[in-house]
Design a protein around this motif. Sequence first.
Motif, PDB file in Angstrom:
ATOM      1  N   TRP A   7       0.834  -1.212   0.000  1.00 50.32           N
ATOM      2  CA  TRP A   7       0.000   0.000   0.000  1.00 50.32           C
ATOM      3  C   TRP A   7       0.855   1.243   0.000  1.00 50.32           C
ATOM      4  CZ3 TRP A   7      -3.394  -1.389   4.768  1.00 50.32           C
ATOM      5  CH2 TRP A   7      -4.243  -2.440   4.450  1.00 50.32           C
ATOM      6  N   GLY A  22       3.822   0.743  -3.178  1.00 47.67           N
ATOM      7  CA  GLY A  22       3.417   0.452  -4.547  1.00 47.67           C
ATOM      8  C   GLY A  22       4.023  -0.850  -5.031  1.00 47.67           C
ATOM      9  N   TYR A  76       1.496  -3.583 -10.019  1.00 51.40           N
ATOM     10  CA  TYR A  76       0.082  -3.584 -10.385  1.00 51.40           C
ATOM     11  C   TYR A  76      -0.639  -2.290 -10.038  1.00 51.40           C
ATOM     12  CZ  TYR A  76       1.079  -8.492 -10.872  1.00 51.40           C
ATOM     13  OH  TYR A  76       1.636  -9.681 -11.238  1.00 51.40           O
ATOM     14  N   ARG A  77      -0.149  -1.554  -9.049  1.00 56.85           N
ATOM     15  CA  ARG A  77      -0.807  -0.300  -8.668  1.00 56.85           C
ATOM     16  C   ARG A  77       0.185   0.601  -7.949  1.00 56.85           C
ATOM     17  NH1 ARG A  77      -5.285  -2.289  -4.475  1.00 56.85           N
ATOM     18  NH2 ARG A  77      -5.436  -3.855  -6.034  1.00 56.85           N
ATOM     19  N   PRO A  78      -0.041   1.902  -8.063  1.00 56.26           N
ATOM     20  CA  PRO A  78       0.864   2.842  -7.384  1.00 56.26           C
ATOM     21  C   PRO A  78       0.638   2.837  -5.874  1.00 56.26           C
ATOM     22  CG  PRO A  78      -0.928   4.030  -8.443  1.00 56.26           C
ATOM     23  CD  PRO A  78      -1.058   2.572  -8.849  1.00 56.26           C
TER      24      PRO A  78
END
Length: 55
Positions: free
Chosen positions: A3, A6, A9-11
Amino acid sequence: MAWATGDVYRPALHADAALAELRRCAGTRFDPAAVDAFGEAYAGLVRTGTVPRAA
Protein backbone atom coordinates in the motif's frame (compact mmCIF):
# COMPACT_ATOMS: atom_id res chain seq x y z
CA MET A 1 3.06 -3.65 2.66
CA ALA A 2 2.55 -2.67 -0.96
CA TRP A 3 0.00 0.00 0.00
CA ALA A 4 2.70 2.45 1.02
CA THR A 5 5.40 1.46 -1.46
CA GLY A 6 3.42 0.45 -4.55
CA ASP A 7 4.11 -2.49 -6.81
CA VAL A 8 3.89 -3.41 -10.48
CA TYR A 9 0.08 -3.58 -10.39
CA ARG A 10 -0.81 -0.30 -8.67
CA PRO A 11 0.86 2.84 -7.38
CA ALA A 12 1.47 3.48 -3.71
CA LEU A 13 -1.29 4.97 -1.57
CA HIS A 14 -0.62 8.17 0.31
CA ALA A 15 -0.01 7.49 4.00
CA ASP A 16 -3.43 8.98 4.90
CA ALA A 17 -5.19 6.56 2.56
CA ALA A 18 -3.18 3.61 3.86
CA LEU A 19 -4.07 4.55 7.45
CA ALA A 20 -7.75 4.81 6.48
CA GLU A 21 -7.56 1.29 5.04
CA LEU A 22 -5.92 -0.01 8.22
CA ARG A 23 -8.69 1.55 10.30
CA ARG A 24 -11.37 0.14 7.99
CA CYS A 25 -9.98 -3.37 8.46
CA ALA A 26 -9.19 -3.08 12.19
CA GLY A 27 -10.77 -5.98 14.02
CA THR A 28 -11.04 -8.19 10.95
CA ARG A 29 -7.65 -8.21 9.22
CA PHE A 30 -5.60 -6.14 11.66
CA ASP A 31 -5.33 -5.95 15.44
CA PRO A 32 -7.31 -2.87 16.56
CA ALA A 33 -4.78 -1.98 19.28
CA ALA A 34 -1.92 -2.07 16.77
CA VAL A 35 -3.90 0.08 14.33
CA ASP A 36 -4.63 2.61 17.10
CA ALA A 37 -0.96 2.72 18.13
CA PHE A 38 0.15 3.20 14.52
CA GLY A 39 -2.45 5.94 14.03
CA GLU A 40 -1.26 7.79 17.13
CA ALA A 41 2.37 7.52 16.03
CA TYR A 42 1.51 8.73 12.54
CA ALA A 43 -0.47 11.68 13.95
CA GLY A 44 2.59 12.66 15.97
CA LEU A 45 4.74 12.61 12.84
CA VAL A 46 2.22 14.78 11.02
CA ARG A 47 2.12 17.28 13.93
CA THR A 48 5.89 17.63 13.87
CA GLY A 49 5.97 18.00 10.10
CA THR A 50 7.93 14.81 9.61
CA VAL A 51 5.28 13.31 7.31
CA PRO A 52 3.59 15.59 4.76
CA ARG A 53 -0.21 15.56 4.67
CA ALA A 54 -2.09 14.66 1.49
CA ALA A 55 -2.74 17.61 -0.79
